[in-house]
Design a protein around this motif. Sequence first.
Motif, PDB file in Angstrom:
ATOM      1  N   UNK A  85    -114.218 139.410   1.747  1.00  0.00           N
ATOM      2  CA  UNK A  85    -113.465 139.612   3.007  1.00  0.00           C
ATOM      3  C   UNK A  85    -113.691 138.474   3.902  1.00  0.00           C
ATOM      4  N   UNK A  86    -115.173 137.908   3.762  1.00  0.00           N
ATOM      5  CA  UNK A  86    -115.147 136.817   4.707  1.00  0.00           C
ATOM      6  C   UNK A  86    -114.425 135.679   4.200  1.00  0.00           C
ATOM      7  N   UNK A  87    -114.689 135.361   2.865  1.00  0.00           N
ATOM      8  CA  UNK A  87    -113.597 134.304   2.245  1.00  0.00           C
ATOM      9  C   UNK A  87    -112.116 134.399   2.604  1.00  0.00           C
ATOM     10  N   UNK A  88    -111.638 135.730   2.777  1.00  0.00           N
ATOM     11  CA  UNK A  88    -110.206 135.768   2.961  1.00  0.00           C
ATOM     12  C   UNK A  88    -109.853 135.475   4.236  1.00  0.00           C
ATOM     13  N   UNK A  89    -110.900 135.769   5.281  1.00  0.00           N
ATOM     14  CA  UNK A  89    -110.819 135.513   6.611  1.00  0.00           C
ATOM     15  C   UNK A  89    -110.963 134.030   6.730  1.00  0.00           C
ATOM     16  N   UNK A  90    -111.712 133.327   5.983  1.00  0.00           N
ATOM     17  CA  UNK A  90    -111.899 131.829   6.047  1.00  0.00           C
ATOM     18  C   UNK A  90    -110.404 131.222   5.581  1.00  0.00           C
ATOM     19  N   UNK A  91    -109.832 131.686   4.737  1.00  0.00           N
ATOM     20  CA  UNK A  91    -108.509 131.009   4.056  1.00  0.00           C
ATOM     21  C   UNK A  91    -107.578 131.321   5.096  1.00  0.00           C
ATOM     22  N   UNK A  92    -107.748 132.411   5.836  1.00  0.00           N
ATOM     23  CA  UNK A  92    -106.426 132.686   6.790  1.00  0.00           C
ATOM     24  C   UNK A  92    -106.479 131.769   7.999  1.00  0.00           C
ATOM     25  N   UNK A  93    -107.597 131.296   8.271  1.00  0.00           N
ATOM     26  CA  UNK A  93    -107.712 130.409   9.600  1.00  0.00           C
ATOM     27  C   UNK A  93    -108.030 128.980   8.911  1.00  0.00           C
ATOM     28  N   UNK A  94    -108.092 128.499   7.826  1.00  0.00           N
ATOM     29  CA  UNK A  94    -108.387 127.309   7.124  1.00  0.00           C
ATOM     30  C   UNK A  94    -107.043 126.292   7.448  1.00  0.00           C
ATOM     31  N   UNK A  95    -107.379 125.028   8.173  1.00  0.00           N
ATOM     32  CA  UNK A  95    -106.198 124.170   8.157  1.00  0.00           C
ATOM     33  C   UNK A  95    -105.789 123.736   6.752  1.00  0.00           C
ATOM     34  N   UNK A  96    -104.736 123.623   6.708  1.00  0.00           N
ATOM     35  CA  UNK A  96    -103.950 123.149   5.384  1.00  0.00           C
ATOM     36  C   UNK A  96    -103.288 121.838   5.503  1.00  0.00           C
ATOM     37  N   UNK A  97    -103.988 120.714   4.747  1.00  0.00           N
ATOM     38  CA  UNK A  97    -103.656 119.490   4.770  1.00  0.00           C
ATOM     39  C   UNK A  97    -104.185 118.867   3.667  1.00  0.00           C
ATOM     40  N   UNK A  98    -103.159 118.288   2.799  1.00  0.00           N
ATOM     41  CA  UNK A  98    -103.615 117.518   1.560  1.00  0.00           C
ATOM     42  C   UNK A  98    -103.837 116.343   1.748  1.00  0.00           C
ATOM     43  N   UNK A  99    -103.559 115.625   2.897  1.00  0.00           N
ATOM     44  CA  UNK A  99    -104.091 114.421   3.139  1.00  0.00           C
ATOM     45  C   UNK A  99    -105.504 114.350   3.252  1.00  0.00           C
ATOM     46  N   UNK A 100    -106.147 115.192   3.782  1.00  0.00           N
ATOM     47  CA  UNK A 100    -107.575 115.373   4.475  1.00  0.00           C
ATOM     48  C   UNK A 100    -108.443 115.975   3.109  1.00  0.00           C
TER      49      UNK A 100
END
Length: 245
Positions: A85-100
């Motif tokens: 569940x913690x990992x799912x929450x992290x994926x929900x708020x994780x900024x998506x940026x292929x450049x970084x």
Amino acid sequence: MFNDITLARNAEQQAGLSGGVLFVVGLVVGLVCLFLVFALIDAPVAEQPLVALVASNLEQSGVQNPVTAVLLNFRSYDTLLEVAVLLIVALAVMPASEKQSNQVFVTVSKPAQRSLVLEAFLRWLLPAIVVTSGYLLWTGAALPGGAFQAGALLAGAGILLLLAGHHSFNFNAQIARVLLVVGLAVFLLVGAAVMVSTGTALAYPIAWAGTLILIIEVAATLTIAAILVLLFCALHVAPQQKTAR
């Protein structure tokens, strides 16, 4: 709190309740709560068969702390799902940026405003936090502690680094992604590996239970710390973005 007060006043206006009615309602709620408190105090002490059951099987768990034994052996499925569940929450708020994704995890820069007192304080405090986190992780087998406490403390060190202004974390980096998933991945791998000898997932062999629990806790500590720092970054950035709009 401001929103709660505002919403409560709006609800009062919409319901059209007078102050006297609200006082009576509050008085009734208070009396009910008081009745429940006295009922709990006067209630007889119930037998706790689970406590005796845990104590009788503690030697087979691989650890001496009953809380750790329950969390990572007797009810390890619950802890596995909590990490998921913690990992799912992290994926929900994780900024998506292929450049970084090709950039480094930690970037060091010079802040516009330096706090020499805070910097000097952190030079002494951060090593102590890391050592204390390791102690909590190690002592969790016999005393209060474990992965969640150690991870929370380690995350505090990361947040202090961010507040000092010299460091920033890039959670799209490969190392950050590994830290976010290593806890759940190791948990699943251990659960699958023990099926070879016991035939049941997460049913550790008695001789290896302590070692396997320590491996899971080390990986979970890193994941919990990384997720908590990620959540802090997400909550810290959101108001600025909202203001910029």
